[in-house]
Design a protein around this motif. Structure first.
Motif, PDB file in Angstrom:
ATOM      1  N   ILE A 131      42.664  -0.529  76.313  1.00  0.00           N
ATOM      2  CA  ILE A 131      42.287  -1.447  76.886  1.00  0.00           C
ATOM      3  C   ILE A 131      41.342  -1.184  78.074  1.00  0.00           C
ATOM      4  CG2 ILE A 131      42.968  -3.545  78.362  1.00  0.00           C
ATOM      5  CD1 ILE A 131      45.570  -3.520  76.942  1.00  0.00           C
ATOM      6  N   SER A 132      40.197  -1.903  78.228  1.00  0.00           N
ATOM      7  CA  SER A 132      39.226  -1.446  79.310  1.00  0.00           C
ATOM      8  C   SER A 132      40.036  -2.306  80.593  1.00  0.00           C
ATOM      9  CB  SER A 132      37.988  -2.004  78.941  1.00  0.00           C
ATOM     10  OG  SER A 132      38.019  -3.590  78.900  1.00  0.00           O
TER      11      SER A 132
ATOM     12  N   ALA B 124      38.216  -4.241  82.430  1.00  0.00           N
ATOM     13  CA  ALA B 124      37.854  -5.572  82.681  1.00  0.00           C
ATOM     14  C   ALA B 124      39.098  -6.541  81.645  1.00  0.00           C
ATOM     15  CB  ALA B 124      36.573  -5.748  81.965  1.00  0.00           C
ATOM     16  N   THR B 125      39.170  -6.004  80.750  1.00  0.00           N
ATOM     17  CA  THR B 125      39.965  -6.689  79.652  1.00  0.00           C
ATOM     18  C   THR B 125      41.488  -6.996  80.325  1.00  0.00           C
ATOM     19  OG1 THR B 125      38.916  -5.773  77.714  1.00  0.00           O
ATOM     20  CG2 THR B 125      40.890  -6.539  77.112  1.00  0.00           C
ATOM     21  N   TYR B 126      41.964  -5.725  81.046  1.00  0.00           N
ATOM     22  CA  TYR B 126      43.326  -5.818  81.408  1.00  0.00           C
ATOM     23  C   TYR B 126      43.437  -6.782  82.435  1.00  0.00           C
ATOM     24  CZ  TYR B 126      47.175  -4.104  84.362  1.00  0.00           C
ATOM     25  OH  TYR B 126      48.426  -4.089  85.059  1.00  0.00           O
TER      26      TYR B 126
ATOM     27  N   SER C 131      41.586  -9.372  83.157  1.00  0.00           N
ATOM     28  CA  SER C 131      41.227 -10.882  82.454  1.00  0.00           C
ATOM     29  C   SER C 131      42.626 -11.358  81.782  1.00  0.00           C
ATOM     30  CB  SER C 131      40.163 -10.939  81.837  1.00  0.00           C
ATOM     31  OG  SER C 131      40.238 -10.225  80.515  1.00  0.00           O
ATOM     32  N   PHE C 132      43.369 -10.540  81.389  1.00  0.00           N
ATOM     33  CA  PHE C 132      44.474 -11.044  80.425  1.00  0.00           C
ATOM     34  C   PHE C 132      45.994 -10.341  80.532  1.00  0.00           C
ATOM     35  CE2 PHE C 132      46.874 -11.163  76.444  1.00  0.00           C
ATOM     36  CZ  PHE C 132      47.256 -12.443  76.499  1.00  0.00           C
ATOM     37  N   HIS C 133      45.638  -9.108  80.611  1.00  0.00           N
ATOM     38  CA  HIS C 133      46.891  -8.336  80.242  1.00  0.00           C
ATOM     39  C   HIS C 133      47.480  -7.773  81.432  1.00  0.00           C
ATOM     40  CE1 HIS C 133      44.542  -7.340  76.518  1.00  0.00           C
ATOM     41  NE2 HIS C 133      45.786  -7.084  75.847  1.00  0.00           N
TER      42      HIS C 133
ATOM     43  N   HIS D  68      46.238  -1.756  73.430  1.00  0.00           N
ATOM     44  CA  HIS D  68      46.561  -3.261  73.104  1.00  0.00           C
ATOM     45  C   HIS D  68      47.816  -3.313  72.536  1.00  0.00           C
ATOM     46  CE1 HIS D  68      42.662  -5.525  73.780  1.00  0.00           C
ATOM     47  NE2 HIS D  68      41.942  -4.519  73.475  1.00  0.00           N
TER      48      HIS D  68
ATOM     49  N   TYR E  22      50.624  -9.543  69.763  1.00  0.00           N
ATOM     50  CA  TYR E  22      49.497 -10.586  68.991  1.00  0.00           C
ATOM     51  C   TYR E  22      50.061 -10.940  67.685  1.00  0.00           C
ATOM     52  CZ  TYR E  22      46.627  -7.861  72.344  1.00  0.00           C
ATOM     53  OH  TYR E  22      45.980  -7.253  73.560  1.00  0.00           O
TER      54      TYR E  22
END
Length: 291
Positions: free
Chosen positions: A152-153, A155-157, A159-161, A180, A185
């Motif tokens: 996970i990048s 930014a992804t982390y 924004s959500f994780h 991920h 999911y």
């Protein structure tokens, strides 16, 4: 994005030389809950007592065998040069849900013919329980830190994780890298499918459409989630085996729905023919007794 604690222990219990893993406990719990719900539904619809239990006795071992055959077939290079017993070493890992589903469907076809019941009604009853068991079973992958996606990048982390529970992201942190949680999911998607299938029951669809709905909806989710995983089997090039199978299942299921809508009027809540005869005989016996 670093783990703040050690990962959860895969071992549930150790008894001398025997080790019980959380993976097995979670899979067993999902299966037992699924059987319980399916049995209650079969009884509600008036099917004979213990029908589902009888089916499970045959279906479970066949499903496991097919799950292993499926995995070994698409991973043959891994076993070709190894010891012959390697293809049977299921305790080392290596089973596939698509293989299990194929084995279960074949068992249901034979079982329904032997017991003189509708395959489609049996499949409709089992479908919600099956997807629920799959949703629960994915947490076994979580405990093993497997079946995850790529890294996970940042930014992804952010924004959500970062909003997910710490224990999930901690378990998905392997060697300092957060991956991920594809198990999550798929588990979430399977719960959504389970809810849709339960709602379909209330609308009394044509017999077979609950099961075929399961096949389509699960395959849609699996197609996209599989593309994120790092442990996929590949059929050729970049196409993953599970994605190819999902496409085939979706296409076949749609064709069957169209065909059955033109050839059958039997609905999910219809009383089985053999049960109607049985009920008629009981009424005749009561009349004779009164006379």
């Amino acid at each position: 994005m670093l783990a703040t604690a050690a990962p959860l222990d895969r071992v549930f219990l150790e008894l001398g030389p025997f080790t019980v893993y959380w993976y097995g406990i979670i899979i067993a719990f999902g299966a037992i809950l699924g059987v319980y719900l399916a049995t209650k539904e079969a009884n509600r619809l008036g099917l004979e007592k213990d029908l589902l239990i009888d089916f499970i006795v045959f279906a479970v071992p066949v499903a496991i065998i097919f799950a292993r055959i499926y995995y070994v077939t698409f991973e043959w290079e891994r076993y070709a040069d190894g010891p012959w017993w390697g293809v049977f070493a299921i305790w080392e890992g290596g089973i596939a849900i698509h293989g299990a589903i194929i084995g279960g469907v074949l068992t249901a076809i034979v079982f329904s013919r032997v017991r003189n019941i509708s395959f489609w009604q049996l499949a409709d009853i089992i479908a919600p329980s099956l997807i629920l068991a799959q949703a629960i079973g994915r947490w076994g992958n979580f405990m093993n830190q497997e079946a995850h996606g790529g890294p996970i990048s940042q930014a992804t982390y952010e924004s959500f994780h970062q909003y997910l529970p710490d224990f999930i992201m901690n378990q998905m942190t392997i060697n300092g890298v957060i991956y991920h949680p594809t198990f999550l999911y798929e588990s979430f998607w399977n719960i959504v499918v389970f809810t849709i299938l339960i709602l379909m029951r209330k609308y009394n669809p044509l017999r077979g459409e609950i099961f075929l709905g399961y096949a389509i909806l699960y395959s849609i989710g699996r197609f996209f989630i599989e593309g994120m995983r790092t442990d996929s089997l590949y059929v050729f090039g970049e196409l993953r085996t599970a994605q190819a199978i999902s496409i085939v299942i979706i296409a076949v299921s749609i064709i069957l729905i169209i065909y059955r809508r033109k050839t059958t009027t039997a609905r999910y809540l219809d009383i089985p023919i053999k049960d109607k005869k049985s009920t008629h005989k009981k009424k005749q016996r009561k009349k004779k007794k009164k006379q």
